[in-house]
Write a protein that holds these residues in place. Structure first.
Motif, PDB file in Angstrom:
ATOM      1  N   UNK A 164      13.355 -90.557  93.103  1.00 34.36           N
ATOM      2  CA  UNK A 164      12.405 -90.266  92.036  1.00 34.36           C
ATOM      3  C   UNK A 164      11.611 -88.984  92.290  1.00 34.36           C
ATOM      4  N   UNK A 165      11.782 -88.367  93.456  1.00 30.85           N
ATOM      5  CA  UNK A 165      11.032 -87.150  93.781  1.00 30.85           C
ATOM      6  C   UNK A 165      11.472 -85.987  92.889  1.00 30.85           C
ATOM      7  N   UNK A 166      10.503 -85.275  92.357  1.00 30.04           N
ATOM      8  CA  UNK A 166      10.782 -84.174  91.438  1.00 30.04           C
ATOM      9  C   UNK A 166      10.883 -82.855  92.195  1.00 30.04           C
ATOM     10  N   UNK A 167      11.995 -82.146  91.982  1.00 25.95           N
ATOM     11  CA  UNK A 167      12.246 -80.854  92.590  1.00 25.95           C
ATOM     12  C   UNK A 167      12.446 -79.811  91.499  1.00 25.95           C
ATOM     13  N   UNK A 168      12.018 -78.594  91.755  1.00 27.46           N
ATOM     14  CA  UNK A 168      12.455 -77.477  90.928  1.00 27.46           C
ATOM     15  C   UNK A 168      13.902 -77.167  91.297  1.00 27.46           C
ATOM     16  N   UNK A 169      14.764 -77.030  90.295  1.00 25.94           N
ATOM     17  CA  UNK A 169      16.169 -76.709  90.578  1.00 25.94           C
ATOM     18  C   UNK A 169      16.489 -75.257  90.263  1.00 25.94           C
ATOM     19  N   UNK A 170      15.460 -74.464  89.949  1.00 31.73           N
ATOM     20  CA  UNK A 170      15.589 -73.010  89.837  1.00 31.73           C
ATOM     21  C   UNK A 170      16.763 -72.635  88.920  1.00 31.73           C
ATOM     22  N   UNK A 171      17.668 -71.790  89.406  1.00 38.02           N
ATOM     23  CA  UNK A 171      18.701 -71.231  88.529  1.00 38.02           C
ATOM     24  C   UNK A 171      19.750 -72.243  88.089  1.00 38.02           C
ATOM     25  N   UNK A 172      19.743 -73.440  88.644  1.00 43.15           N
ATOM     26  CA  UNK A 172      20.588 -74.489  88.071  1.00 43.15           C
ATOM     27  C   UNK A 172      20.107 -74.849  86.670  1.00 43.15           C
ATOM     28  N   UNK A 173      18.922 -74.350  86.292  1.00 47.70           N
ATOM     29  CA  UNK A 173      18.411 -74.519  84.926  1.00 47.70           C
ATOM     30  C   UNK A 173      19.249 -73.749  83.907  1.00 47.70           C
ATOM     31  N   UNK A 174      19.947 -72.717  84.357  1.00 45.73           N
ATOM     32  CA  UNK A 174      20.678 -71.857  83.416  1.00 45.73           C
ATOM     33  C   UNK A 174      21.727 -72.622  82.616  1.00 45.73           C
ATOM     34  N   UNK A 175      22.304 -73.659  83.228  1.00 47.39           N
ATOM     35  CA  UNK A 175      23.311 -74.441  82.508  1.00 47.39           C
ATOM     36  C   UNK A 175      22.719 -75.139  81.291  1.00 47.39           C
ATOM     37  N   UNK A 176      21.471 -75.599  81.389  1.00 49.31           N
ATOM     38  CA  UNK A 176      20.813 -76.222  80.231  1.00 49.31           C
ATOM     39  C   UNK A 176      20.609 -75.196  79.122  1.00 49.31           C
ATOM     40  N   UNK A 177      20.181 -73.987  79.494  1.00 51.66           N
ATOM     41  CA  UNK A 177      19.984 -72.939  78.491  1.00 51.66           C
ATOM     42  C   UNK A 177      21.305 -72.568  77.839  1.00 51.66           C
ATOM     43  N   UNK A 178      22.355 -72.432  78.652  1.00 48.85           N
ATOM     44  CA  UNK A 178      23.665 -72.082  78.097  1.00 48.85           C
ATOM     45  C   UNK A 178      24.151 -73.151  77.127  1.00 48.85           C
ATOM     46  N   UNK A 179      23.963 -74.424  77.482  1.00 47.83           N
ATOM     47  CA  UNK A 179      24.427 -75.479  76.586  1.00 47.83           C
ATOM     48  C   UNK A 179      23.571 -75.532  75.329  1.00 47.83           C
ATOM     49  N   UNK A 180      22.274 -75.194  75.446  1.00 51.78           N
ATOM     50  CA  UNK A 180      21.437 -75.098  74.248  1.00 51.78           C
ATOM     51  C   UNK A 180      21.947 -74.047  73.282  1.00 51.78           C
ATOM     52  N   UNK A 181      22.391 -72.912  73.819  1.00 54.61           N
ATOM     53  CA  UNK A 181      22.985 -71.867  72.977  1.00 54.61           C
ATOM     54  C   UNK A 181      24.249 -72.381  72.302  1.00 54.61           C
ATOM     55  N   UNK A 182      25.108 -73.053  73.046  1.00 52.44           N
ATOM     56  CA  UNK A 182      26.350 -73.570  72.459  1.00 52.44           C
ATOM     57  C   UNK A 182      26.071 -74.631  71.402  1.00 52.44           C
ATOM     58  N   UNK A 183      25.061 -75.433  71.616  1.00 49.68           N
ATOM     59  CA  UNK A 183      24.713 -76.449  70.611  1.00 49.68           C
ATOM     60  C   UNK A 183      24.258 -75.786  69.314  1.00 49.68           C
ATOM     61  N   UNK A 184      23.442 -74.749  69.424  1.00 43.31           N
ATOM     62  CA  UNK A 184      23.017 -74.021  68.218  1.00 43.31           C
ATOM     63  C   UNK A 184      24.215 -73.362  67.541  1.00 43.31           C
ATOM     64  N   UNK A 185      25.152 -72.859  68.344  1.00 37.64           N
ATOM     65  CA  UNK A 185      26.384 -72.316  67.772  1.00 37.64           C
ATOM     66  C   UNK A 185      27.145 -73.395  67.003  1.00 37.64           C
ATOM     67  N   UNK A 186      27.251 -74.579  67.605  1.00 39.04           N
ATOM     68  CA  UNK A 186      27.943 -75.686  66.943  1.00 39.04           C
ATOM     69  C   UNK A 186      27.262 -76.066  65.629  1.00 39.04           C
ATOM     70  N   UNK A 187      25.956 -75.896  65.576  1.00 43.83           N
ATOM     71  CA  UNK A 187      25.200 -76.218  64.364  1.00 43.83           C
ATOM     72  C   UNK A 187      25.285 -75.112  63.325  1.00 43.83           C
ATOM     73  N   UNK A 188      26.019 -74.046  63.634  1.00 43.18           N
ATOM     74  CA  UNK A 188      26.185 -72.947  62.697  1.00 43.18           C
ATOM     75  C   UNK A 188      24.987 -72.031  62.590  1.00 43.18           C
TER      76      UNK A 188
END
Length: 524
Positions: free
Chosen positions: A103-127
């Protein structure tokens, strides 16, 4: 919190704290998802891997932790949707000696980029956006930028995803910009930025580029990028403890970040939410992150069936597609001593690696003030390994990779099998009958037009007869291993050895056999 205090630990005390496992988890235990919170009297789940393998994996991480002076470290293995192995070592708070937990919370730093990339793809999917559109379509401040040459192409959204935008690499600088306010970023964009080179020429890692992707999400979705990603991706996955605001979480659950310098630990100041969180601002725990890894791996292999995740499986698989700017390095740690060539390219929020022992993998490290992390996905095996640490830039990348190699060498990474299509099943049955009868009559009407033109049937049957004399009778009903819907391999056990086969169908309708290859290996 007093961020100026420093604590000096002698090696003996540090080692004692460092190697202390989470009290509630017995050493060497393997936990499935249902095991969390289980009553003490319940039977322990069966180990996912042999204990000698997990002992070696644990040693990789604890040795790394000791060598690199990491206060707290957690590591886990996800397979087929479950956290099948998880361990912790050390503390999340040097003041209280509170141990790190799932349950310990860590910053995962640049592993965050995958969430941003998938957010972009989701918006692309939404047209709502196009990957090949210039980024300035969605961020107007970019329209007046001065490019390095008159023939430079405009930066595309896709270029930002793959780090080929021409922006200069900025890890030392970018890691300190997470809390930059939106209005300050807007002014920076208006002023323009210096380029390292023309876009689309070469890979160069850019945190600034992912901050721009965050701004694109904000502008296109109509909500702050962190709200969009949290509400549209994280929460639907059940990642209720994951987010971008370090101050909004229960501070007692945080694994505090530390720096190790000149034999001392000092507190590393936390970075609040801001524009550059899109490149590195996610804070999560093992309980949540396993859900993210499981979701990503579930996209493989392609298949029929309903979409159950917040983003389409095909879009998740798109995270592994790069822009063909590969780098190659040599691995020198092969058991036989031979070097192994490893090819790496950056895709979308992940580096994609092809290498001798692990095959196709997706990986990313995270390095930040106070934290380090790494994740390695093996999509073809449905398995992922991850680790979080709470020391500045202590990304345990080598330990994660070596843990995966331990699993591979122990035979614990079998590739997921493709379903055998009806077309292949019928062709394979015909191939077996051809061998059994020593004639191509059973394949009549199933051979592509090139088959008899490449080598005549009489010649093929004479070669087949010679092969049968050498191999003897074979068990031709053994399972077929497809590597797609139109091709695959098989192995027959024969009287005198093994027969290795390859079957390939033609690209017309109906598909017919365009190639059947048999190679015999005599028993030694």
């Amino acid at each position: 919190m007093n961020m100026q205090t420093a604590r000096k630990r002698n090696d003996g005390l540090f080692g004692a704290v460092l190697l202390r496992p989470l009290k509630a988890i017995a050493a060497g235990s393997a936990l499935g998802l249902v095991a969390f919170g289980a009553a003490a009297e319940e039977a322990a789940p069966a180990p996912a891997f042999p204990v000698e393998v997990t002992d070696r994996i644990d040693q990789l991480f604890t040795s790394y932790q000791t060598d690199k002076h990491v206060p707290g470290l957690v590591w886990g293995i996800v397979k087929d949707g479950e956290l099948v192995y998880f361990k912790t070592s050390g503390v999340g708070n040097l003041e209280t000696d509170a141990p790190v937990t799932a349950d310990s919370l860590f910053s995962i730093a640049s592993m965050s980029k995958a969430f941003t990339a998938l957010g972009i793809l989701k918006l692309r999917d939404e047209g709502k956006l196009y990957l090949d559109a210039p980024a300035e379509y969605y961020v107007p401040e970019l329209r007046d930028w001065t490019y390095p040459t008159t023939d430079s192409p405009r930066i595309r959204v896709r270029d930002l995803l793959a780090h080929v935008s021409g922006l200069v690499t900025d890890n030392p600088w970018g890691d300190r910009q997470q809390d930059m306010p939106e209005d300050v970023f807007t002014e920076v964009l208006k002023e323009g930025v210096p380029f390292s080179r023309a876009p689309q020429m070469e890979y160069e890692y850019s945190n600034f580029g992912y901050a721009l992707l965050g701004r694109i999400i904000t502008n296109v979705s109509g909500m702050p990028y962190e709200d969009y990603i949290r509400t549209e991706i994280m929460l639907p996955l059940g990642m209720t403890s994951t987010g971008y605001d370090v101050y909004a979480v229960d501070q007692d659950r945080r694994a505090l970040g530390y720096r190790w310098e000149e034999g001392e630990f000092s507190d590393e100041p936390a970075l609040g939410p801001g524009v550059f969180g899109a490149m590195g601002g996610v804070m999560t725990n093992a309980d949540d992150y396993k859900k993210w890894v499981a979701f990503l791996l579930d996209a493989w292999p392609p298949r029929d069936g309903p979409e159950t995740g917040p983003v389409k499986r095909s879009s998740v698989r798109e995270l592994s597609q790069g822009l063909n700017f590969p780098r190659v390095y040599m691995r020198e740690d092969q058991p036989n001593g031979d070097p192994c060539a490893v090819a790496v390219t950056y895709a979308m929020g992940f580096s994609v690696v092809q290498e001798c022992e692990l095959g196709f993998t997706m990986t990313h490290s995270g390095g930040y003030p106070g934290y380090g992390s790494n994740v390695l996905l093996l999509p073809e095996a449905g398995m992922g390994v991850f680790a979080f640490a709470n020391r500045t830039y202590a990304a345990p990348s080598r330990s994660v990779r070596d843990a995966a190699i331990e699993l591979a060498r122990a035979g614990e990474l079998p590739a997921r099998e493709w379903p055998v299509s009806a077309v292949l099943a019928d062709a394979y049955a015909a191939a077996g009958a051809v061998y059994d009868q020593g004639s191509f009559m059973p394949a009549e009407g199933k051979l592509a037009m090139n088959f008899t033109l490449d080598v005549s049937i009489p010649v093929r049957e004479r070669v087949l007869a010679d092969l049968k004399k050498e191999a003897g009778a074979c068990e031709t009903g053994t399972p077929f291993k497809a590597n797609g819907r139109m091709s695959g391999t098989f192995t027959w056990t024969c009287e005198n050895g093994k027969m290795e086969g390859w079957l390939l169908m033609s690209p017309n309708h109906p598909p017919l056999i365009q190639e059947l290859d048999l190679r015999f290996a005599p028993a030694s």
